[in-house]
Design a protein around this motif. Sequence first.
Motif, short mmCIF file in Angstrom:
data_model
loop_
_atom_site.label_atom_id
_atom_site.label_comp_id
_atom_site.label_asym_id
_atom_site.label_seq_id
_atom_site.Cartn_x
_atom_site.Cartn_y
_atom_site.Cartn_z
N HIS A 132 0.80 -1.24 0.00
CA HIS A 132 0.00 0.00 0.00
C HIS A 132 0.82 1.27 0.00
N SER A 133 1.91 1.25 0.72
CA SER A 133 2.49 2.60 0.87
C SER A 133 3.98 2.60 0.58
N SER A 134 4.48 1.45 0.03
CA SER A 134 5.94 1.49 -0.21
C SER A 134 6.26 2.51 -1.30
N ASN A 135 5.22 2.91 -2.13
CA ASN A 135 5.60 3.92 -3.13
C ASN A 135 5.87 5.26 -2.46
N ILE A 162 3.26 7.36 5.02
CA ILE A 162 1.96 7.80 5.54
C ILE A 162 0.87 6.96 4.85
N ASP A 163 0.01 6.36 5.66
CA ASP A 163 -1.12 5.61 5.08
C ASP A 163 -2.39 6.39 5.39
N GLU A 164 -3.38 6.26 4.52
CA GLU A 164 -4.61 7.03 4.72
C GLU A 164 -5.75 6.07 4.92
N PHE A 165 -6.54 6.24 5.97
CA PHE A 165 -7.66 5.33 6.23
C PHE A 165 -8.86 6.14 6.70
N GLY A 167 -10.05 8.87 5.75
CA GLY A 167 -9.81 10.31 5.89
C GLY A 167 -8.79 10.69 6.93
N ILE A 168 -8.20 9.69 7.64
CA ILE A 168 -7.17 10.13 8.61
C ILE A 168 -5.80 9.62 8.14
N ASN A 169 -4.77 10.39 8.50
CA ASN A 169 -3.39 10.00 8.13
C ASN A 169 -2.76 9.22 9.27
N ILE A 170 -2.15 8.09 8.88
CA ILE A 170 -1.46 7.26 9.88
C ILE A 170 -0.02 7.11 9.44
N ARG A 171 0.90 7.41 10.37
CA ARG A 171 2.32 7.36 10.02
C ARG A 171 2.91 6.01 10.45
N TRP A 172 3.57 5.34 9.51
CA TRP A 172 4.24 4.08 9.82
C TRP A 172 5.74 4.29 9.68
N SER A 173 6.50 3.76 10.62
CA SER A 173 7.96 3.78 10.45
C SER A 173 8.49 2.42 10.86
N SER A 174 9.60 2.03 10.23
CA SER A 174 10.17 0.72 10.60
C SER A 174 11.56 0.97 11.17
N SER A 175 11.91 0.20 12.18
CA SER A 175 13.22 0.39 12.79
C SER A 175 13.73 -0.92 13.36
N LEU A 197 3.52 2.58 14.67
CA LEU A 197 2.37 3.30 14.12
C LEU A 197 2.16 4.56 14.97
N THR A 198 2.03 5.71 14.29
CA THR A 198 1.77 6.97 15.02
C THR A 198 0.53 7.62 14.43
#
Length: 548
Positions: A132-135, A162-165, A167-175, A197-198
């Motif tokens: 979904h959001s790797s682009n 950033i993923d959108e669900f 109408g809200i933005n959800i930030r994903w980060s990997s570490s 997930l933030t």
Amino acid sequence: MGSFCDSRGGTFTEYNEDIKSTRVLYSLLYKGLRDVVKNQVKFTKTIYSTKEVSEIVGDMTQLGSMMAGVMFVFAIFQQWFPEELGNHIESYFQRLVGFVYPYITIIFPEYQVDEYERSVAYMAIERYLSAHSSNGAKRLKANVFEGGKSVFLSMDDDEEVIDEFKGINIRWSSSKIIPQQKVLYTSHDDEKRYFRLTCHRKHRDLITKHYLHHVIDEGKAIAAQTRQRKLYTNNKRNHWSHIVFEHPSTFDTLAMDPKMKNEILNDLMTFSKSKDYYKKVGKSWKRGYLLYGPPGTGKSSMIAAMANFLEYDIYDLELTSLQDNTDLRKLLIHTSSQSIIVIEDIDCSIDLTGQRKEKKEDSKDQDLIPKKEKIKKKKGNEVTLSGLLNFIDGLWSACGSERLIVFTTNHIEKLDPALIRRGRMDKHIEMSYCCYETFKVLAKNYLDLESHELFATISQLLEETNMSPADVAENLMPKSAQENAENCLNSLIKSLENAKQEVTLKAAGEAYKMSERTSETIQDSDESSDAESNNGESSDAESFDSDH
Ligand SMILES: Nc1ncnc2c1ncn2[C@@H]1O[C@H](COP(=O)(O)OP(=O)(O)OP(=O)(O)O)[C@@H](O)[C@H]1O
Ligand SMILES: [Mg+2]
């Protein structure tokens, strides 16, 4: 090495001769840097006047010494400050931040605590984000499968999307967390990755009750579509390493008696659909198959056909590289469901053949025999029969579900009955020499022939010899572009006739030996009867003498 001009016109190489220690090096580099900055770098136009540059350098020095001071105080603070007080201050600090910072974060670790398997949620999120959001990500990790045919992109470490669900933005980060203890190198197994997930805390309910389920369900669906089946084998560090499993063998290419083939297909199909049934009868959802027969009769090909039919992974377990039963259990825990655990040539994997003491005939149940005894071990191999039995049918067998355990052997007679009893090896399948039915499947697969006038001769010869399907297949395979089907059939007939001759010669040899042995026994018995009769005559003469 680039040359480096300082106010004295010296070059970097001159610095080389003076270097005595790192301290000297640092002060030289600092002086060199100051000279370069102060005297204006030759090849760029003047940006600042010399006075301003020296002010900047002066400020930089002050800044540097201030930072050094802060670092020094912080190190002392960290060293001596009481921990619990520090924890309190930290928790108050977190609460304070919570008041002002409107976001919440949720962490998804790759491995749950004390779990050996990768977490299902982590893998589903990985799949979801890659689709979904790797682009949106700038740095991606590529896993290439099927020889480059399919490429799976996932976010690289410390990347953010950033993923959108709804109408809200959800930030994903990997570490990832690098292990604290000083190790020479961190292998994959030591690094612990996680997704973070933030989102704004006012969307907490929407995220926890809807979004996460949506991500995990969708991630699982993507994984099922793009599932790469794998062939695992246990390596020296007692971990499973894998390659992509692509084996051409299927039940269509497997030459065997059609009745037996159908029976096996039905058995496998029933097993794969019996999750509730196994639960109802209180058995772990697994099934054992014992494939036995001479070499080259299709045991390994059958395993590949089973895996392709059920779309299962294969865990090829090499017992001889295990240290002890704990290794065995650890590997079992690491296997995923929908898989086949294979132990090929079990009779020569470890010494399982007849290592039990001679059983008294009246012993009621094989299983009463003490299983704790250690098997004569190959060097360093402490895997015991009981370890293996528990692996197959004990408490440990319940971890994981929808799993086949397959043993293959060329010598079933050598195996311990407890190992292959029903409940462990539920289905025994004999893979035998090539019969006419098997030959017809091979002729169809290798030569696209369904009938031919030479088939009758071949059928007759197959009855009189024992040839494995591997040998028949080898003869049916055209060795050059000029060879046609008839050539291959004739070469098979020739091999069968040679095999028949060998069988006759062998039989003749046995018969001759047998006749030799019988004539020897006849001879011995004649000699002994002659001796008896001589003894008889002499004793008669004695008794005659004594009577008269
Ligand atoms: N029943 C069969 N149908 C089709 N091909 C077969 C059959 N048996 C053997 N072969 C062919 O012969 C080769 C060897 O077969 P396979 O490895 O399955 O034998 P095996 O029983 O596992 O032998 P071993 O006991 O020595 O391990 C394979 O390449 C396979 O294509
Ligand atoms: Mg084999």
